[in-house]
Design an enzyme around this catalytic site. Structure first.
Site, short mmCIF file in Angstrom:
data_model
loop_
_atom_site.label_atom_id
_atom_site.label_comp_id
_atom_site.label_asym_id
_atom_site.label_seq_id
_atom_site.Cartn_x
_atom_site.Cartn_y
_atom_site.Cartn_z
N SER A 147 0.80 -1.22 0.00
CA SER A 147 0.00 0.00 0.00
C SER A 147 0.83 1.27 0.00
CB SER A 147 -0.92 0.02 1.22
OG SER A 147 -0.16 -0.09 2.42
N GLU A 177 -5.63 9.41 11.56
CA GLU A 177 -4.27 9.52 12.08
C GLU A 177 -3.52 8.25 11.70
OE1 GLU A 177 -2.06 9.86 16.39
OE2 GLU A 177 -3.89 11.03 16.07
N HIS A 232 0.91 5.39 6.02
CA HIS A 232 0.62 5.79 4.64
C HIS A 232 0.78 7.30 4.46
CE1 HIS A 232 -1.64 2.00 5.37
NE2 HIS A 232 -1.01 1.69 4.25
#
Length: 248
Positions: free
Chosen positions: A32, A211, A215
């Site tokens: 990701s 939060e 990422h």
């Protein structure tokens, strides 16, 4: 409207088919932190998204990174086999895993240190088998500070990537070190600006705020992509001739 849609589709097909078959491709495989996100995840962004914009039309960049994948699950889902089906001599494969491999609680994704290295070696060897070029990347850092000190949460698995790079003589972009340097440069407080942090009501996709210290937002993704580009230049991979003038 229907006719216009058909014409647009035809133009896309013609444009795609006009790309020479021997055009080199940079394949990005990973998790990701590199991946393209769905619209409802914005402004979360993987570094592979801005990375594509750094290159001209003489090369194609394909981002195959997917949220939550490890060296193990990426293979088991057939994603690597699909890439191998089109991979050719002169292409590049940028390989960045570790975030999910290193977490024992992630069933089906966790890989032991030995499995992790074996998987990386498979990607490297199968890339080279067709005359393509592998590049290994260590995982990008999490924003994890303890008593004002940035903690290397990838220490073991980043070291495993480095060891494979040495053993198989593979170009390595040490994104763990590079990204930690960047985050330290920003500091504990201001490094929030690089990550997926939102206040309540700041963005309609996250009405309750967010939060996330793993990422990136748009700024963070671009900064990380620039670090990858720095690594390409430092390694003198021969990809500089494809970089858009003025990118640096």
């Amino acid at each position: 409207m229907r006719l216009a849609a058909i014409l647009c589709l035809l133009l896309l097909v013609i444009s795609w088919n006009s790309v020479p078959e021997d055009t080199p491709v940079i394949y990005l495989i990973g998790d990701s932190t590199c991946a393209i996100k769905s619209d409802d995840a914005f402004p979360e962004m993987g570094w592979g998204v801005p990375f594509i914009t750094f290159f001209n039309d003489s090369i194609r960049v394909e981002n195959h990174a997917v949220n939550g994948r490890s060296t193990k699950s990426f293979k088991e889902e057939g994603r690597w086999d699909r890439i191998k089906g089109t991979l050719k001599a002169g292409d590049w494969v940028f390989i960045q895993f570790g975030h999910n491999d290193e977490v024992p609680s992630k069933v089906g994704r966790y890989t032991t240190p030995d499995e992790f290295q074996d998987n990386l070696m498979q990607y490297v060897k199968e890339t080279r088998a067709v005359g393509a070029n592998p590049v290994l990347l260590t995982p990008v850092t999490r924003r994890s500070f303890e008593n004002g000190v940035l903690v290397d949460t990838h220490e073991q698995y980043a070291r495993l990537v480095r060891d494979v790079a040495v053993d198989l003589n593979v170009p390595l972009i040490d994104m763990t070190k590079k990204s930690m340097g960047l985050v330290n440069q920003f500091g504990e407080e201001k490094s929030v600006l690089l990550y997926h942090h939102l206040a309540t009501g700041e963005h309609p996709n996250y009405p309750n705020g967010k939060e996330d210290n793993t990422h990136f937002n748009e700024l963070g993704a671009r900064k990380m992509a620039q670090l990858v580009l720095d690594g390409i230049e430092e390694l003198e991979l021969g990809l500089n001739l494809y970089v858009v003038k003025g990118t640096r």
